[in-house]
Write a protein that holds these residues in place. Structure first.
Motif, short mmCIF file in Angstrom:
data_model
loop_
_atom_site.label_atom_id
_atom_site.label_comp_id
_atom_site.label_asym_id
_atom_site.label_seq_id
_atom_site.Cartn_x
_atom_site.Cartn_y
_atom_site.Cartn_z
N MET A 83 0.81 -1.23 0.00
CA MET A 83 0.00 0.00 0.00
C MET A 83 0.84 1.28 0.00
SD MET A 83 -3.11 -0.97 -0.19
CE MET A 83 -3.97 0.55 0.19
N THR A 84 2.16 1.15 0.17
CA THR A 84 3.05 2.31 0.20
C THR A 84 3.39 2.77 -1.21
OG1 THR A 84 3.99 1.58 2.30
CG2 THR A 84 5.32 3.09 1.00
N ASP A 85 3.52 4.06 -1.38
CA ASP A 85 4.02 4.64 -2.62
C ASP A 85 5.47 5.05 -2.37
OD1 ASP A 85 4.48 5.95 -5.01
OD2 ASP A 85 3.17 7.66 -4.55
N SER A 86 6.36 4.08 -2.44
CA SER A 86 7.76 4.30 -2.07
C SER A 86 8.42 5.43 -2.85
CB SER A 86 8.57 3.02 -2.26
OG SER A 86 8.16 2.02 -1.37
N ASP A 87 8.13 5.51 -4.15
CA ASP A 87 8.81 6.49 -5.00
C ASP A 87 8.04 7.79 -5.17
OD1 ASP A 87 6.77 5.61 -6.66
OD2 ASP A 87 8.10 4.58 -8.06
N SER A 88 6.93 7.94 -4.46
CA SER A 88 6.14 9.19 -4.46
C SER A 88 5.66 9.63 -5.84
CB SER A 88 6.95 10.33 -3.82
OG SER A 88 7.33 10.00 -2.51
N PRO A 118 8.55 0.40 -8.62
CA PRO A 118 8.13 0.92 -7.32
C PRO A 118 9.16 1.79 -6.61
CG PRO A 118 8.84 -1.35 -7.08
CD PRO A 118 8.87 -1.04 -8.56
N GLY A 119 10.39 1.84 -7.11
CA GLY A 119 11.43 2.62 -6.44
C GLY A 119 11.97 3.77 -7.25
N ILE A 120 11.43 3.96 -8.46
CA ILE A 120 11.88 5.05 -9.32
C ILE A 120 10.65 5.82 -9.77
CG2 ILE A 120 13.05 5.66 -11.47
CD1 ILE A 120 14.73 3.12 -11.13
N ASP A 126 9.14 13.96 -15.29
CA ASP A 126 8.17 14.77 -14.54
C ASP A 126 8.94 15.59 -13.51
OD1 ASP A 126 6.27 15.59 -12.51
OD2 ASP A 126 4.87 14.17 -13.39
N PRO A 127 8.68 16.89 -13.43
CA PRO A 127 9.41 17.74 -12.47
C PRO A 127 9.36 17.22 -11.03
CG PRO A 127 8.16 19.11 -13.98
CD PRO A 127 7.77 17.68 -14.26
N LYS A 128 8.25 16.60 -10.62
CA LYS A 128 8.18 16.09 -9.25
C LYS A 128 9.13 14.91 -9.02
CE LYS A 128 4.50 12.71 -9.81
NZ LYS A 128 3.15 12.32 -9.57
N CYS A 129 9.58 14.28 -10.10
CA CYS A 129 10.47 13.11 -9.99
C CYS A 129 11.95 13.47 -10.02
CB CYS A 129 10.16 12.13 -11.11
SG CYS A 129 8.52 11.39 -11.02
N THR A 130 12.28 14.66 -10.45
CA THR A 130 13.69 15.03 -10.63
C THR A 130 14.51 14.85 -9.36
OG1 THR A 130 13.02 16.63 -12.31
CG2 THR A 130 15.23 16.86 -11.43
N GLU A 131 14.06 15.40 -8.25
CA GLU A 131 14.80 15.29 -6.99
C GLU A 131 14.78 13.85 -6.48
OE1 GLU A 131 17.12 16.10 -3.70
OE2 GLU A 131 16.84 17.27 -5.52
N ILE A 132 13.64 13.20 -6.56
CA ILE A 132 13.51 11.83 -6.07
C ILE A 132 14.46 10.89 -6.80
CG2 ILE A 132 11.91 9.85 -5.90
CD1 ILE A 132 9.65 12.01 -5.67
#
Length: 139
Positions: A83-88, A118-120, A126-132
């Motif tokens: 149920m976790t969204d590990s990579d946001s 699930p980890g990337i 997507d700009p929200k993914c750049t830092e992650i």
């Protein structure tokens, strides 16, 4: 001759110690749904991401967010990990790995196909993914 034997033994020891760490822990892939079929999220690469819990495709090195969560779950696929969204990225791990209802158990076939990593964070541009994804290597 004895000196050459010692050198060979030393080199062999180093190879044995280094190689397994360079390829992660393949057995962990069997402990998550579709662990052998997680798509590679890198653009223009295709194929599969073998080191599912790592920032590099072959495994080894630093863990990605899913790898850290999996470690926190003692290397077990749990309802909470599912149920976790590990990579946001807005998709729970279970959805990305084909366990839509979070009912999969080790050894069972998954309900569906893996649709993401699930980890990337995806899509990677997507700009929200750049830092992650700053530590992810697509080479």
């Amino acid at each position: 001759m004895e000196e050459q034997g010692k050198i060979f033994t030393g080199v062999l020891f180093v190879i044995v110690m280094i190689c397994p760490s360079g390829f992660g822990h393949p057995g962990y892939r069997l402990k998550i749904p579709n662990g052998l079929n997680v798509p590679n999220p890198c653009f223009n690469v295709g194929g599969l991401w073998n080191g599912v819990g790592h920032n590099i495709e072959i495994g080894g090195g630093a863990l990605n967010p899913f790898g850290k969560d999996f470690l926190d779950a003692n290397g077990t696929w749990t309802q909470e990990l599912c149920m976790t969204d590990s990579d946001s990225d807005g998709k729970i791990n279970g959805l990305e790995l084909g366990d839509f209802n979070c009912t999969w158990f080790e050894g069972q076939p998954p309900m569906g196909d893996a649709t993401g990593h699930p980890g990337i964070c995806e899509p990677m541009d997507d700009p929200k993914c750049t830092e992650i994804n700053k530590d992810v290597s697509c080479r």
